[in-house]
Motif scaffolding. Structure first.
Motif, mmCIF file in Angstrom:
data_model
loop_
_atom_site.group_PDB
_atom_site.id
_atom_site.type_symbol
_atom_site.label_atom_id
_atom_site.label_comp_id
_atom_site.label_asym_id
_atom_site.label_seq_id
_atom_site.Cartn_x
_atom_site.Cartn_y
_atom_site.Cartn_z
ATOM 1 N N CYS A 56 0.836 -1.195 0.000
ATOM 2 C CA CYS A 56 0.000 0.000 0.000
ATOM 3 C C CYS A 56 0.876 1.253 0.000
ATOM 4 N N TYR A 57 0.602 2.129 -0.976
ATOM 5 C CA TYR A 57 1.362 3.380 -1.079
ATOM 6 C C TYR A 57 0.562 4.570 -0.556
ATOM 7 N N CYS A 58 -0.536 4.337 0.133
ATOM 8 C CA CYS A 58 -1.380 5.470 0.538
ATOM 9 C C CYS A 58 -0.659 6.354 1.550
ATOM 10 N N LEU A 59 -1.122 7.593 1.624
ATOM 11 C CA LEU A 59 -0.450 8.567 2.486
ATOM 12 C C LEU A 59 -0.566 8.222 3.957
ATOM 13 N N ASP A 60 -1.675 7.648 4.363
ATOM 14 C CA ASP A 60 -1.822 7.324 5.784
ATOM 15 C C ASP A 60 -0.832 6.246 6.213
ATOM 16 N N CYS A 61 -0.639 5.245 5.364
ATOM 17 C CA CYS A 61 0.358 4.219 5.707
ATOM 18 C C CYS A 61 1.744 4.852 5.785
ATOM 19 N N GLN A 62 2.033 5.779 4.872
ATOM 20 C CA GLN A 62 3.336 6.453 4.930
ATOM 21 C C GLN A 62 3.446 7.319 6.182
ATOM 22 N N SER A 63 2.351 8.030 6.491
ATOM 23 C CA SER A 63 2.375 8.906 7.672
ATOM 24 C C SER A 63 2.554 8.099 8.953
ATOM 25 N N PHE A 64 1.953 6.929 8.977
ATOM 26 C CA PHE A 64 2.076 6.055 10.139
ATOM 27 C C PHE A 64 3.556 5.737 10.394
ATOM 28 N N ALA A 65 4.252 5.313 9.339
ATOM 29 C CA ALA A 65 5.679 4.994 9.488
ATOM 30 C C ALA A 65 6.466 6.239 9.878
ATOM 31 N N ARG A 66 6.110 7.380 9.302
ATOM 32 C CA ARG A 66 6.852 8.617 9.628
ATOM 33 C C ARG A 66 6.583 9.044 11.057
ATOM 34 N N PHE A 67 5.342 8.905 11.496
ATOM 35 C CA PHE A 67 4.998 9.249 12.880
ATOM 36 C C PHE A 67 5.870 8.448 13.853
ATOM 37 N N LEU A 68 6.109 7.183 13.506
ATOM 38 C CA LEU A 68 6.922 6.313 14.367
ATOM 39 C C LEU A 68 8.423 6.493 14.116
ATOM 40 N N LYS A 69 8.748 7.407 13.200
ATOM 41 C CA LYS A 69 10.144 7.598 12.771
ATOM 42 C C LYS A 69 10.721 6.274 12.273
ATOM 43 N N ARG A 70 9.912 5.567 11.528
ATOM 44 C CA ARG A 70 10.322 4.267 11.000
ATOM 45 C C ARG A 70 10.117 4.204 9.489
ATOM 46 N N SER A 71 10.580 5.255 8.801
ATOM 47 C CA SER A 71 10.480 5.247 7.341
ATOM 48 C C SER A 71 11.237 4.060 6.754
ATOM 49 N N ASP A 72 12.123 3.470 7.553
ATOM 50 C CA ASP A 72 12.887 2.311 7.070
ATOM 51 C C ASP A 72 11.990 1.113 6.758
ATOM 52 N N THR A 128 7.716 -0.142 16.637
ATOM 53 C CA THR A 128 7.547 -1.078 15.523
ATOM 54 C C THR A 128 6.108 -1.034 15.022
ATOM 55 N N PRO A 129 5.891 -0.761 13.726
ATOM 56 C CA PRO A 129 4.544 -0.893 13.173
ATOM 57 C C PRO A 129 4.131 -2.372 13.233
ATOM 58 N N VAL A 130 2.953 -2.631 13.766
ATOM 59 C CA VAL A 130 2.519 -4.008 14.012
ATOM 60 C C VAL A 130 1.466 -4.458 13.003
ATOM 61 N N ALA A 131 0.373 -3.707 12.926
ATOM 62 C CA ALA A 131 -0.756 -4.167 12.098
ATOM 63 C C ALA A 131 -1.764 -3.047 11.930
ATOM 64 N N ASN A 132 -2.628 -3.207 10.925
ATOM 65 C CA ASN A 132 -3.809 -2.367 10.769
ATOM 66 C C ASN A 132 -5.030 -3.265 10.926
ATOM 67 N N THR A 133 -6.043 -2.742 11.599
ATOM 68 C CA THR A 133 -7.309 -3.480 11.650
ATOM 69 C C THR A 133 -8.443 -2.494 11.438
ATOM 70 N N ALA A 134 -9.617 -3.045 11.134
ATOM 71 C CA ALA A 134 -10.830 -2.236 11.201
ATOM 72 C C ALA A 134 -11.392 -2.473 12.615
ATOM 73 N N GLY A 135 -12.669 -2.372 12.794
ATOM 74 C CA GLY A 135 -13.247 -2.561 14.124
ATOM 75 C C GLY A 135 -13.180 -4.006 14.580
ATOM 76 N N PRO A 136 -13.646 -4.274 15.808
ATOM 77 C CA PRO A 136 -13.514 -5.613 16.402
ATOM 78 C C PRO A 136 -14.249 -6.711 15.643
#
Ligand SMILES: [Zn+2]
Ligand SMILES: [Zn+2]
Length: 216
Positions: free
Chosen positions: A34-50, A96-104
């Motif tokens: 996934c190249y979406c901006l939110d996935c990228q922002s998530f990694a950047r927020f965690l300072k884990r662009s790697d 560490t980015p772990v996972a994405n989920t929707a609701g329960p």
């Protein structure tokens, strides 16, 4: 007890948070980038662009939620919300980015590759998960796609997703979801919602937000 050959060990970078994904084979899930901006922002927020590929892509494996278990360190699991549709899980011991989920109730966990311990597994990522089947939101890529980028999403691939997810749900594979309390449905950690300023500092435009279902 010898671990099952198809069990994939899960581990944050420092080893505090651990888990296991059961019955992981190329046919037991759906791998995409996934190249979406939110996935990228998530990694950047965690300072884990790697964890992103050279064009900003996140390597994600969708699998039934009931086959993912957290076995240690759940006190360090945190949640972030860019939108209420997607819960983004990470660890605050080592970011560490772990996972994405929707609701329960949604039967899927989108495991992020950075939480997978392929070394302990003994299989390469391609062997365990198969190669990525498609890419999504490449319009938001930050550089030309890598030469090994998967093909764009095809209509037939999208059409296949719905019966697959429905099958997981009907077979009861969606529960328990390791990120939600099975009875109260409460998230393991209260999602933190970013302020608009925080969001703005992570992304330059708002072209592609993560789509939500069925691609969480
Ligand atoms: Zn850690
Ligand atoms: Zn995304």
């Amino acid at each position: 007890m010898t671990p099952d050959l198809e069990d994939l060990p899960l581990r944050c970078r420092c080893g505090h948070v651990r888990g296991v994904a059961n019955e992981v084979t190329p046919y037991a899930g759906f791998r995409f980038v996934c190249y979406c901006l939110d996935c990228q922002s998530f990694a950047r927020f965690l300072k884990r662009s790697d964890v992103l590929d050279t064009a900003g892509g996140t390597d994600i494996f969708h699998m039934p939620a009931g086959r993912v278990k957290l076995t240690a360190g759940t006190d360090a699991v945190r949640c972030l919300h860019f939108s209420s549709r997607v819960f983004r899980w990470y660890t605050d011991c080592c970011w560490t980015p772990v996972a994405n989920t929707a609701g329960p109730r949604f039967p899927v966990v989108g495991l992020i590759h950075s939480f997978m311990d392929h070394e302990a597994d003994g299989r390469s990522r391609d062997e365990a998960l198969g190669v990525p089947l498609c890419r999504i939101f490449e319009r938001s890529a930050v550089a030309p796609l890598p030469p090994n980028a998967p093909p764009p999403r095809s209509l037939s691939l999208v059409a296949l997703r719905v019966p697959t997810l429905l099958g997981w749900w009907l077979r009861g594979l969606g529960r328990p979801n390791p990120f939600f309390d099975d009875h109260a449905n409460a998230p393991l950690s209260m999602p933190r919602v970013l302020t608009s300023n925080e969001r703005a500092s992570l992304a330059n435009d708002s072209m592609d937000r993560h789509p939500g279902l069925p691609f969480v």
